[in-house]
Motif scaffolding. Structure first.
Motif, short mmCIF file in Angstrom:
data_model
loop_
_atom_site.label_atom_id
_atom_site.label_comp_id
_atom_site.label_asym_id
_atom_site.label_seq_id
_atom_site.Cartn_x
_atom_site.Cartn_y
_atom_site.Cartn_z
N PHE A 155 -11.91 2.17 5.62
CA PHE A 155 -12.07 3.46 4.95
C PHE A 155 -12.43 3.33 3.47
O PHE A 155 -12.62 4.32 2.78
N CYS A 196 -2.96 7.24 1.54
CA CYS A 196 -3.94 6.58 2.40
C CYS A 196 -4.22 7.42 3.65
O CYS A 196 -5.10 8.24 3.66
N ARG A 215 -7.50 0.00 5.90
CA ARG A 215 -7.74 0.43 4.52
C ARG A 215 -9.13 0.00 4.06
O ARG A 215 -9.84 0.76 3.42
N ARG A 216 -9.53 -1.24 4.43
CA ARG A 216 -10.87 -1.71 4.08
C ARG A 216 -11.95 -0.90 4.80
O ARG A 216 -12.96 -0.54 4.21
N PRO A 259 0.82 -1.22 0.00
CA PRO A 259 0.00 0.00 0.00
C PRO A 259 0.85 1.27 0.00
O PRO A 259 1.95 1.29 0.55
N PHE A 288 -10.45 1.97 1.13
CA PHE A 288 -9.28 2.19 0.28
C PHE A 288 -8.71 0.88 -0.26
O PHE A 288 -7.78 0.90 -1.04
N ASP A 289 -9.21 -0.27 0.22
CA ASP A 289 -8.66 -1.56 -0.15
C ASP A 289 -9.82 -2.54 -0.28
O ASP A 289 -10.55 -2.76 0.68
N SER A 290 -9.96 -3.11 -1.42
CA SER A 290 -11.08 -4.03 -1.63
C SER A 290 -10.71 -5.46 -1.28
O SER A 290 -11.57 -6.32 -1.22
N GLY A 297 -7.00 9.06 1.70
CA GLY A 297 -7.26 8.32 0.48
C GLY A 297 -6.75 8.98 -0.78
O GLY A 297 -6.87 8.42 -1.86
N GLU A 298 -6.16 10.17 -0.64
CA GLU A 298 -5.63 10.88 -1.81
C GLU A 298 -4.15 11.20 -1.62
O GLU A 298 -3.31 10.63 -2.28
N ALA A 352 -5.18 6.07 6.62
CA ALA A 352 -6.17 5.41 7.48
C ALA A 352 -5.63 5.11 8.86
O ALA A 352 -6.35 5.26 9.86
#
Length: 91
Positions: free
Chosen positions: A86, A7, A83-84, A2, A88-90, A54-55, A9
């Motif tokens: 927020f 991120c 991350r999930r 990552p 940001f991670d699937s 996230g940016e 998070a």
């Protein structure tokens, strides 16, 4: 792995974290970033975190950040979980 700077998070999920872990931890951090033995937060977000989650984010005290921040590992299970949380991670 990552991208931490895209991120943030880990620095924005709890007003109780990051806690300073004893004498000398956080030395060099300006006093206005510290409160009650931890980093001061704005809501659940560490006050030293600058930017947009996230940016693009960065830590304003990175060189002096607390030990708990130094030990947090990008790509770890905790990292992926946040991350999930927020979105940001699937995975």
């Amino acid at each position: 792995m990552p991208d931490c700077e895209g991120c943030g998070a880990c620095c924005a999920y709890s007003w109780e974290w990051p806690a300073l872990l004893g004498p000398g931890d956080g030395a060099g951090i300006p006093a206005y970033f510290i409160e009650d033995g931890r980093m001061r937060c704005d809501g659940d977000r560490c006050s030293a975190l600058a930017g947009t989650l996230g940016e693009a984010v960065h830590c304003r005290v990175y060189a002096d950040r607390p030990l708990v921040c130094r030990e947090f590992t990008a790509g770890s299970d905790d990292c992926r979980e946040l991350r999930r949380l927020f979105g940001f991670d699937s995975g």
